[in-house]
Design an enzyme around this catalytic site. Structure first.
Site, PDB file in Angstrom:
ATOM      1  NE  ARG A   1       5.721   0.263  10.294  1.00 20.78           N
ATOM      2  CZ  ARG A   1       4.152  -0.211   9.195  1.00 20.78           C
ATOM      3  NH1 ARG A   1       4.647   0.499   8.677  1.00 20.78           N
ATOM      4  NH2 ARG A   1       3.966  -1.106   9.855  1.00 20.78           N
TER       5      ARG A   1
ATOM      6  NE  ARG B   1       1.538  -4.793  11.306  1.00 18.17           N
ATOM      7  CZ  ARG B   1       3.269  -4.093  10.290  1.00 18.17           C
ATOM      8  NH1 ARG B   1       4.307  -4.795  11.110  1.00 18.17           N
ATOM      9  NH2 ARG B   1       3.460  -4.138   9.456  1.00 18.17           N
TER      10      ARG B   1
ATOM     11  CE  LYS C   1      -1.859  -1.303   4.506  1.00 21.54           C
ATOM     12  NZ  LYS C   1      -1.483  -2.554   4.158  1.00 21.54           N
TER      13      LYS C   1
ATOM     14  NE  ARG D   1       7.567  -2.339   6.215  1.00 21.75           N
ATOM     15  CZ  ARG D   1       6.427  -2.035   6.407  1.00 21.75           C
ATOM     16  NH1 ARG D   1       5.917  -2.182   5.560  1.00 21.75           N
ATOM     17  NH2 ARG D   1       5.444  -2.370   7.814  1.00 21.75           N
TER      18      ARG D   1
ATOM     19  NE  ARG E   1      -4.793  -0.990   9.959  1.00 24.79           N
ATOM     20  CZ  ARG E   1      -3.740  -1.180   9.369  1.00 24.79           C
ATOM     21  NH1 ARG E   1      -3.543   0.072   8.836  1.00 24.79           N
ATOM     22  NH2 ARG E   1      -3.023  -1.780   9.926  1.00 24.79           N
TER      23      ARG E   1
HETATM   24  P1  AP5 Z   1       4.594  -1.384   2.340  1.00 25.14           P
HETATM   25  O1  AP5 Z   1       3.997  -1.472   0.211  1.00 25.14           O
HETATM   26  O2  AP5 Z   1       5.878  -1.199   3.039  1.00 25.14           O
HETATM   27  O3  AP5 Z   1       3.309  -2.560   2.563  1.00 25.14           O
HETATM   28  P2  AP5 Z   1       1.775  -2.312   3.468  1.00 25.14           P
HETATM   29  O4  AP5 Z   1       0.500  -2.455   2.580  1.00 25.14           O
HETATM   30  O5  AP5 Z   1       1.957  -0.246   3.523  1.00 25.14           O
HETATM   31  O6  AP5 Z   1       2.217  -2.749   4.531  1.00 25.14           O
HETATM   32  P3  AP5 Z   1       2.535  -2.404   5.985  1.00 25.14           P
HETATM   33  O7  AP5 Z   1       3.562  -2.741   7.198  1.00 25.14           O
HETATM   34  O8  AP5 Z   1       2.843  -0.467   5.864  1.00 25.14           O
HETATM   35  O9  AP5 Z   1       1.089  -1.807   6.339  1.00 25.14           O
HETATM   36  P4  AP5 Z   1       0.474  -2.019   7.691  1.00 25.14           P
HETATM   37  O10 AP5 Z   1      -0.711  -1.890   7.355  1.00 25.14           O
HETATM   38  O11 AP5 Z   1       0.674  -3.240   8.662  1.00 25.14           O
HETATM   39  O12 AP5 Z   1       0.777  -0.856   8.318  1.00 25.14           O
HETATM   40  P5  AP5 Z   1       0.237   0.621   8.541  1.00 25.14           P
HETATM   41  O13 AP5 Z   1       1.550   1.179   8.949  1.00 25.14           O
HETATM   42  O14 AP5 Z   1      -0.529   1.008   8.192  1.00 25.14           O
HETATM   43  O15 AP5 Z   1       5.552  -3.083   1.611  1.00 25.14           O
HETATM   44  C1  AP5 Z   1       6.053  -3.993   2.244  1.00 25.14           C
HETATM   45  C2  AP5 Z   1       7.872  -4.174   1.933  1.00 25.14           C
HETATM   46  O16 AP5 Z   1       7.663  -4.847   0.243  1.00 25.14           O
HETATM   47  C3  AP5 Z   1       8.490  -3.030   1.749  1.00 25.14           C
HETATM   48  O17 AP5 Z   1       9.744  -3.515   1.652  1.00 25.14           O
HETATM   49  C4  AP5 Z   1       8.665  -3.280   0.138  1.00 25.14           C
HETATM   50  O18 AP5 Z   1       9.576  -2.847  -0.731  1.00 25.14           O
HETATM   51  C5  AP5 Z   1       7.940  -4.398  -0.089  1.00 25.14           C
HETATM   52  N1  AP5 Z   1       7.505  -4.731  -1.652  1.00 25.14           N
HETATM   53  C6  AP5 Z   1       6.699  -3.743  -1.942  1.00 25.14           C
HETATM   54  N2  AP5 Z   1       5.410  -4.073  -2.770  1.00 25.14           N
HETATM   55  C7  AP5 Z   1       6.454  -5.325  -3.656  1.00 25.14           C
HETATM   56  C8  AP5 Z   1       5.820  -6.577  -4.693  1.00 25.14           C
HETATM   57  N3  AP5 Z   1       5.432  -6.037  -5.018  1.00 25.14           N
HETATM   58  N4  AP5 Z   1       7.175  -7.244  -4.987  1.00 25.14           N
HETATM   59  C9  AP5 Z   1       8.468  -7.725  -3.697  1.00 25.14           C
HETATM   60  N5  AP5 Z   1       8.129  -6.795  -2.868  1.00 25.14           N
HETATM   61  C10 AP5 Z   1       7.403  -5.296  -2.211  1.00 25.14           C
HETATM   62  O19 AP5 Z   1       0.433   0.085  10.961  1.00 25.14           O
HETATM   63  C11 AP5 Z   1       0.714   0.254  11.962  1.00 25.14           C
HETATM   64  C12 AP5 Z   1      -0.377   0.000  12.842  1.00 25.14           C
HETATM   65  O20 AP5 Z   1      -0.441   1.845  13.307  1.00 25.14           O
HETATM   66  C13 AP5 Z   1      -1.074  -0.785  12.922  1.00 25.14           C
HETATM   67  O21 AP5 Z   1      -0.456  -1.973  13.431  1.00 25.14           O
HETATM   68  C14 AP5 Z   1      -1.787   0.015  13.987  1.00 25.14           C
HETATM   69  O22 AP5 Z   1      -1.293  -0.803  15.148  1.00 25.14           O
HETATM   70  C15 AP5 Z   1      -2.163   1.006  13.156  1.00 25.14           C
HETATM   71  N6  AP5 Z   1      -2.613   1.854  12.392  1.00 25.14           N
HETATM   72  C16 AP5 Z   1      -2.815   1.739  11.485  1.00 25.14           C
HETATM   73  N7  AP5 Z   1      -3.634   2.397  10.729  1.00 25.14           N
HETATM   74  C17 AP5 Z   1      -4.815   2.220  11.615  1.00 25.14           C
HETATM   75  C18 AP5 Z   1      -6.393   2.458  11.753  1.00 25.14           C
HETATM   76  N8  AP5 Z   1      -7.230   3.030  10.562  1.00 25.14           N
HETATM   77  N9  AP5 Z   1      -7.042   1.704  11.766  1.00 25.14           N
HETATM   78  C19 AP5 Z   1      -6.511   1.686  13.728  1.00 25.14           C
HETATM   79  N10 AP5 Z   1      -5.326   1.642  13.709  1.00 25.14           N
HETATM   80  C20 AP5 Z   1      -3.914   1.518  13.245  1.00 25.14           C
HETATM   81 MG    MG Z   2       2.616   0.923   4.662  1.00 29.09          MG
END
Ligand code: AP5
Ligand code: MG
Ligand code: ZN
Length: 217
Positions: free
Chosen positions: A161, A172, A13, A127, A88
């Protein structure tokens, strides 16, 4: 144009959102990034959410919806919004409808990045980001052109992270399955869901996403 990028942790994402920002002048609204900034700045919200995030659990709906609402407040009406990691839960999906209405915006697309769960742990544990500009990298899939130097800003410090370890990733993923995947039908009913193969190359995923959004090559 306002879109949601939906998919489990590590689906790509953030990676795709950053590309849409660079190429099409949209704005990324990542609640994860906003929460991490709050934790870093030790704001009252940051202090409240730190442990929850480190455990891989979801932060309360009120907190994240307030962050999104505040962020849209300062945005020009013409700038497209990419919701990354929000909504979410069903509650957040309903809040987003109300927030968009308040800001005279409508939701155009929900793009689901489909990935196979086994790959996600490897993606997430490999990552890292530039500590200075936030550019994302991966030990295996997206290394800097010059080892140890950020392609974008030339700095040499990187960070990982605290929730990017295998145990937390499992939590997660479980949260995603239990609370986030079930919101898809809300958008399916409206006919705005498209699916992209998130297992393809990063560039291919971008191409498929751009095609859905109507951005010509
Ligand atoms: P990346 O693009 O970083 O993936 P992502 O989908 O953004 O994954 P996240 O880990 O950021 O998602 P998340 O939903 O767990 O975390 P968030 O910050 O939202 O890609 C990952 C890796 O893969 C990278 O190294 C990239 O280079 C590689 N990659 C990407 N595409 C690829 C491909 N096609 N092929 C190969 N490699 C690839 O949330 C974190 C925490 O915050 C949550 O756990 C929660 O506690 C809180 N939180 C955030 N939002 C909310 C909400 N709305 N409600 C409640 N709690 C929330
Ligand atoms: Mg992300
Ligand atoms: Zn950098």
């Amino acid at each position: 144009m306002n879109i949601i990028l939906l998919g489990p942790p590590g689906a790509g994402k953030g990676t795709q959102a950053k590309r849409l920002v660079e190429r099409h002048g949209m704005r990324q609204l990542s609640t994860g990034d906003m929460l991490r900034a709050a934790v870093k700045a030790e704001t009252p919200t940051g202090l409240r959410v730190k442990a929850v995030m480190e455990a891989g659990e979801l932060v309360s709906d009120e907190i994240v919806s307030a962050l999104i609402s505040d962020e849209l407040e300062g945005m020009g009406r013409q700038t497209g919004a990419i919701f990354d990691g929000y909504p979410r839960t069903a509650e957040q999906a309903h809040s987003l409808d109300a927030i968009l209405r308040d800001h005279h915006r409508k939701l155009d697309h929900v793009i689901e990045l489909e990935v196979d769960e086994e790959a996600l742990v490897e993606r997430i544990t490999g990552r890292y980001t530039c500590a200075y500009c936030g550019q994302g990298y991966h030990d295996k899939f997206e290394r800097p052109k010059v080892e140890g130097t950020c392609d974008k800003c030339g700095h040499h410090e990187f960070k990982r992270r605290p929730d990017d370890n295998e145990e937390t990733v499992r939590t997660r993923l479980a949260e995603y399955r239990a609370k986030t995947a079930p919101i898809l039908p809300i958008y399916e009913e409206r006919g705005i869901v498209s699916r992209v193969d998130g297992m393809a190359d990063i560039d291919e995923v971008t191409g498929a996403t751009e095609a859905i959004l109507g951005f010509g090559q």
